[in-house]
Scaffold this active site. Structure first.
Site, PDB file in Angstrom:
ATOM      1  CE  LYS A  79      -4.202  -1.443  -0.151  1.00  0.00           C
ATOM      2  NZ  LYS A  79      -4.663  -2.437   0.790  1.00  0.00           N
ATOM      3  CE  LYS A 126      -4.658  -9.667  -4.669  1.00  0.00           C
ATOM      4  NZ  LYS A 126      -5.600  -9.622  -3.574  1.00  0.00           N
ATOM      5  CE  LYS A 163     -12.516  -4.746  -3.992  1.00  0.00           C
ATOM      6  NZ  LYS A 163     -12.956  -6.095  -3.686  1.00  0.00           N
TER       7      LYS A 163
HETATM    8  P1  ADP Z   1      -9.160  -7.167  -3.769  1.00  0.00           P
HETATM    9  O1  ADP Z   1      -7.789  -7.746  -3.804  1.00  0.00           O
HETATM   10  O2  ADP Z   1      -9.856  -7.290  -5.051  1.00  0.00           O
HETATM   11  O3  ADP Z   1      -9.201  -5.780  -3.188  1.00  0.00           O
HETATM   12  P2  ADP Z   1      -9.948  -8.016  -1.188  1.00  0.00           P
HETATM   13  O4  ADP Z   1      -8.568  -7.724  -0.740  1.00  0.00           O
HETATM   14  O5  ADP Z   1     -11.044  -7.128  -0.753  1.00  0.00           O
HETATM   15  O6  ADP Z   1      -9.962  -8.094  -2.766  1.00  0.00           O
HETATM   16  O7  ADP Z   1     -10.274  -9.516  -0.775  1.00  0.00           O
HETATM   17  C1  ADP Z   1     -11.448  -9.998  -0.164  1.00  0.00           C
HETATM   18  C2  ADP Z   1     -11.351 -11.491   0.022  1.00  0.00           C
HETATM   19  O8  ADP Z   1     -11.220 -12.123  -1.240  1.00  0.00           O
HETATM   20  C3  ADP Z   1     -10.143 -11.959   0.851  1.00  0.00           C
HETATM   21  O9  ADP Z   1     -10.507 -13.110   1.590  1.00  0.00           O
HETATM   22  C4  ADP Z   1      -9.129 -12.318  -0.184  1.00  0.00           C
HETATM   23  O10 ADP Z   1      -8.207 -13.276   0.262  1.00  0.00           O
HETATM   24  C5  ADP Z   1     -10.017 -12.872  -1.276  1.00  0.00           C
HETATM   25  N1  ADP Z   1      -9.386 -12.650  -2.585  1.00  0.00           N
HETATM   26  C6  ADP Z   1      -9.205 -11.479  -3.229  1.00  0.00           C
HETATM   27  N2  ADP Z   1      -8.596 -11.650  -4.412  1.00  0.00           N
HETATM   28  C7  ADP Z   1      -8.371 -12.980  -4.513  1.00  0.00           C
HETATM   29  C8  ADP Z   1      -7.786 -13.802  -5.506  1.00  0.00           C
HETATM   30  N3  ADP Z   1      -7.322 -13.283  -6.633  1.00  0.00           N
HETATM   31  N4  ADP Z   1      -7.712 -15.124  -5.273  1.00  0.00           N
HETATM   32  C9  ADP Z   1      -8.201 -15.658  -4.139  1.00  0.00           C
HETATM   33  N5  ADP Z   1      -8.788 -14.955  -3.172  1.00  0.00           N
HETATM   34  C10 ADP Z   1      -8.869 -13.627  -3.339  1.00  0.00           C
END
Ligand code: ADP
Ligand code: TRP
Length: 333
Positions: free
Chosen positions: A113, A196, A199
């Site tokens: 971040k 990965k 968003k």
């Molecule tokens: P983002 O990375 O899109 O901001 P978040 O950090 O809000 O998503 O993640 C919310 C949940 O979804 C967490 O439990 C996270 O581990 C899971 N998650 C997010 N992206 C992935 C991914 N690419 N593969 C597996 N789990 C994910």
């Protein structure tokens, strides 16, 4: 028999993508019948990136609607909004007293971040894992369904809980562990060929549960590939492996085996491969997509779910806070 307690949440920063679904929410849906579950919308965590008042409520609603569209049942599960349970913030304050600058600065998510947003390195971002530990420990949960990227945060939650226990010579908090029904924690790759699905990884990288079939076809058709294999049975470059990993998640074993064979024989046509991948993504997300709009329109139902969830979550949280205050040594006159 007493059921184990499960807690998990997702930040309210917008629509859910299939990474969120396969990494987290799919497990929520499966776990709700087996465990004592609390699933929440982490709106306090979303404040670390300063949403405007105009965006905040809509984003919270989006996640609530999508939880329900994915099949989380508010009758068997406690679904709530983090900011509706002020006890979480109180526990966060207590845990902050025993969280050290050095360990917080070393968290990978914090370093990422800082790199991404050097102008907004606020204390909330630094103590993000402490708030997450408070979310989990407030219900004294032991299982936390999350994707692979959250593993370090779970380790920190155990550290903070154990430290509290040691400090007050009390085995109050059990140790929470990341959980997934698939033996390994899930990491869903994105469409941009690098790492990965997320968003914040740029337009076109993520496929959202609410994306229309046309949008999914377009995004997948633009996914990064290369000019094809140059030797039989070669190792796949990252971008290609990512697409195969996605196919493994959404397609049948036969479909995957077919394209693996084509790749190994150097006969693969990426156009056909991507078309199949897009169609299978459309099929697996269809049940969710179809329910999102319908649920979003039912304001009375959403209000009732949020209210009922907040009551149930506070009941559990208030018990913990009462006990924690006593352990710390607060007494009334
Ligand atoms: P983002 O990375 O899109 O901001 P978040 O950090 O809000 O998503 O993640 C919310 C949940 O979804 C967490 O439990 C996270 O581990 C899971 N998650 C997010 N992206 C992935 C991914 N690419 N593969 C597996 N789990 C994910
Ligand atoms: N940090 C998690 C994420 O980025 C969201 C989260 C906040 C969470 N508190 C939690 C997940 C407690 C599990 C348990 O997705």
């Amino acid at each position: 028999m007493i059921k184990e307690t499960v807690v998990s949440g997702i930040r309210s920063t917008g629509k859910l993508h299939i990474g969120n679904y396969y990494g987290a929410v799919k497990n929520f849906v499966q776990m709700q019948h087996e465990y004592n579950c609390y699933f929440f919308i982490a709106d306090l965590h979303s404040l670390t990136t300063h949403p405007t008042p105009q965006d905040l409520h809509g984003n919270i609603k989006q996640v609530l609607v999508e939880y329900l569209a994915c099949g989380i049942d508010p009758e068997t599960t406690t679904i709530y909004i983090q900011s509706d349970v002020p006890e979480v913030s109180e526990l966060y304050l207590y845990l902050n007293m025993n969280a050290y600058l050095g360990e917080l600065e070393r968290a990978t998510s914090f370093k990422d971040k800082v790199r991404a947003n050097p102008d907004n390195v606020n204390a909330g971002l630094l103590t993000y894992p402490v708030l997450m530990a408070a979310d989990i420990l407030i219900h004294r949960a032991t299982k936390v369904p999350v994707g692979k990227d959250q593993e370090q945060h779970l380790e920190m939650a155990r550290t903070f809980g154990n430290r509290f226990n040691r400090l007050y010579s009390n085995e109050y908090f059990p140790e929470p562990y990341a959980f997934s029904y698939s033996n390994n924690l899930v990491k869903v790759p994105g469409l941009d060929g690098k790492g990965k699905m997320g968003k914040s990884e740029g337009e076109g990288n993520a496929v959202y549960l609410s994306d229309s079939p046309e949008v999914i076809r377009k995004k997948v058709s633009r996914a990064v590939t290369d000019s094809g294999p140059t030797a039989e049975n070669q190792d796949k470059p990252e971008a290609i492996q990512n697409l195969f990993d996605l196919m493994k998640i959404v397609s049948s074993a036969d479909t995957l085996a077919h394209f693996e064979e084509q790749y190994n024989k150097m006969a693969i046509r990426y156009g056909d491969f991507k078309k199949q991948l897009a169609e299978d993504m459309i099929v697996t997300t269809a049940p969710m997509r179809e329910r999102i709009n319908e649920i979003a329109a039912d304001t009375a139902y959403l209000r009732q779910v949020a209210k009922h969830g907040a009551l149930k979550a506070r009941e559990s949280a208030q018990k913990t806070i009462r006990e924690v205050r006593e352990i710390i040594g607060f007494k009334s006159f």
